[in-house]
Scaffold this motif. Structure first.
Motif, short mmCIF file in Angstrom:
data_model
loop_
_atom_site.label_atom_id
_atom_site.label_comp_id
_atom_site.label_asym_id
_atom_site.label_seq_id
_atom_site.Cartn_x
_atom_site.Cartn_y
_atom_site.Cartn_z
N VAL A 1 43.72 30.65 40.39
CA VAL A 1 44.83 30.88 41.32
C VAL A 1 44.26 31.33 42.65
CG1 VAL A 1 46.96 32.16 41.69
CG2 VAL A 1 46.24 31.61 39.36
N LEU B 64 42.42 34.83 43.22
CA LEU B 64 43.09 35.92 42.52
C LEU B 64 42.59 36.08 41.09
CD1 LEU B 64 46.83 35.67 43.59
CD2 LEU B 64 45.05 37.12 44.49
N GLY B 65 42.17 34.97 40.49
CA GLY B 65 41.72 35.02 39.11
C GLY B 65 42.11 33.75 38.39
N MET B 66 41.86 33.74 37.08
CA MET B 66 42.14 32.52 36.33
C MET B 66 43.24 32.75 35.31
SD MET B 66 38.51 30.59 35.80
CE MET B 66 39.33 29.10 35.27
#
Lengths: 132, 211
Positions: free
Chosen positions: B26, B9-11
């Motif tokens: 994530v 999902l990204g950090m």
């Protein structure tokens, strides 16, 4: 709301003051020295606010014994016990790096009076409502 | 079995109990179900076939329908195999949960790295490039000479040259699990993992170091 924002909100502190660039703040920092733990207070001018959500940081500048000192505080870190806003000032930049070149009287900022209540500041349309 | 598929999902960052700031990636595990077990007796090797995501009806052609009907599951976005993994029979067809991993555990994460397109040697191989001044002329990021002269008369195999970079399978080993959120089926891994946000990653138990 996306999942990362949700996760960030969970880790964030419930109550953080509305700090703006140019504010003079007192940051209560929890410092662990070996076994002992104590609170250190650093007072200075916020010259930069960086990031949002749980990643928000404040860069606080103070002149200590003639030497300029800047510290970056992660606002939501458990080590930052409390942030008090001492006074607000009128500023026209988002980043007050120009203060680094100024000393003494020249480095003062024009104070905004009176200190607006937290309620009054939230009505400012430029600022998004702080989500809990 | 200790393996998962998930969506990066990204950090973001989290704070540890001591107040240290930990950068995390994530990874959300959506529909992820073991579909089939392969055994040495029947197939010659041990593995588990895992179905991930949802495939729309209009994207499921007849051959695919046949496969999923045989497996007796709803059509999935991807069907992938985890070799060397085993799963109890009663868990086949059941959603995989992130709580198979514990906080602090070491995992390997496999993803497809971000594509860089046709990249030069400075980006692709870390060449230093040429000086920007002192008589330099029109060759700032070039790779220099690629060989010698009549002898050997050819460019050596494996010579580092410009070309396509990224968009390849990358395995990052020995990453630490920072947090596990069973409710949302989300796992937070310390540090970065390969690929762009929204990309599919494989999470497997690290065989290198046990905590």
């Amino acid at each position: 709301m996306n999942l990362i924002d949700q996760l960030e909100i969970e880790g964030m502190k419930q109550e953080v003051p509305d700090v703006r660039v140019g504010d003079t703040v007192r940051v209560h920092m929890r410092i662990v020295e070996g076994e002992k733990e104590r609170i250190q207070v650093i007072e200075g001018v916020v010259i930069r606010i960086h990031g949002g959500g749980i990643r928000k940081t404040l860069t606080v500048r103070k002149v200590s014994f003639g030497v300029g000192v800047e510290r970056i505080f992660p606002l939501h870190s458990p080590r930052v016990e409390k942030v008090e806003v001492v006074k607000h000032a009128k500023v026209r930049q988002a980043r007050l790096y120009y203060l680094r070149e100024l000393r003494g009287k020249a480095a003062r900022l024009k104070e905004l009076k009176p200190v607006k209540s937290a309620e009054g500041r939230k009505k400012n349309p430029r600022k998004k409502q702080q989500s809990a | 079995m200790k393996a998962l598929l998930g969506k990066k999902l990204g950090m973001t960052q989290i704070f540890s109990a001591g107040g240290d700031c930990i950068p995390v990636t994530v990874i959300q595990v959506e529909r992820c179900i073991p579909a089939l077990k392969k055994t040495p007796d029947k197939d010659g090797y041990q593995s588990v076939l895992v179905a991930y995501g949802v495939r729309k009806e209009k994207h499921t052609n007849k051959p695919l329908k046949g496969i999923y009907n045989k497996l007796m599951i709803e059509p999935a976005r991807v069907l992938t195999e985890f070799r060397g993994e085993d799963v109890p029979d009663d868990l086949i067809g059941q959603q995989l949960k992130v709580d198979m991993f514990a906080e602090g555990e070491r995992v390997n994460v496999v993803g497809v790295s971000k594509g860089r397109g046709f990249a030069g040697v400075v980006k692709r191989h870390g060449f230093a490039g040429a000086p920007a001044s002192r008589g330099s002329h029109e060759a700032f990021r070039g790779g220099g000479s690629v060989g010698m002269h009549t002898y050997p008369g050819h460019v050596f195999r494996g010579k580092k040259m410009p070309g396509h970079m990224g968009a390849e399978r990358v395995n990052v080993r020995n990453l630490q699990v920072a947090r596990v959120d069973v409710e949302r089926n989300v796992i937070l891994i310390k540090g970065a993992v390969p690929g762009s946000n929204g990309g599919l990653v494989r999470i497997m138990e690290s065989r290198k170091k046990k905590n």
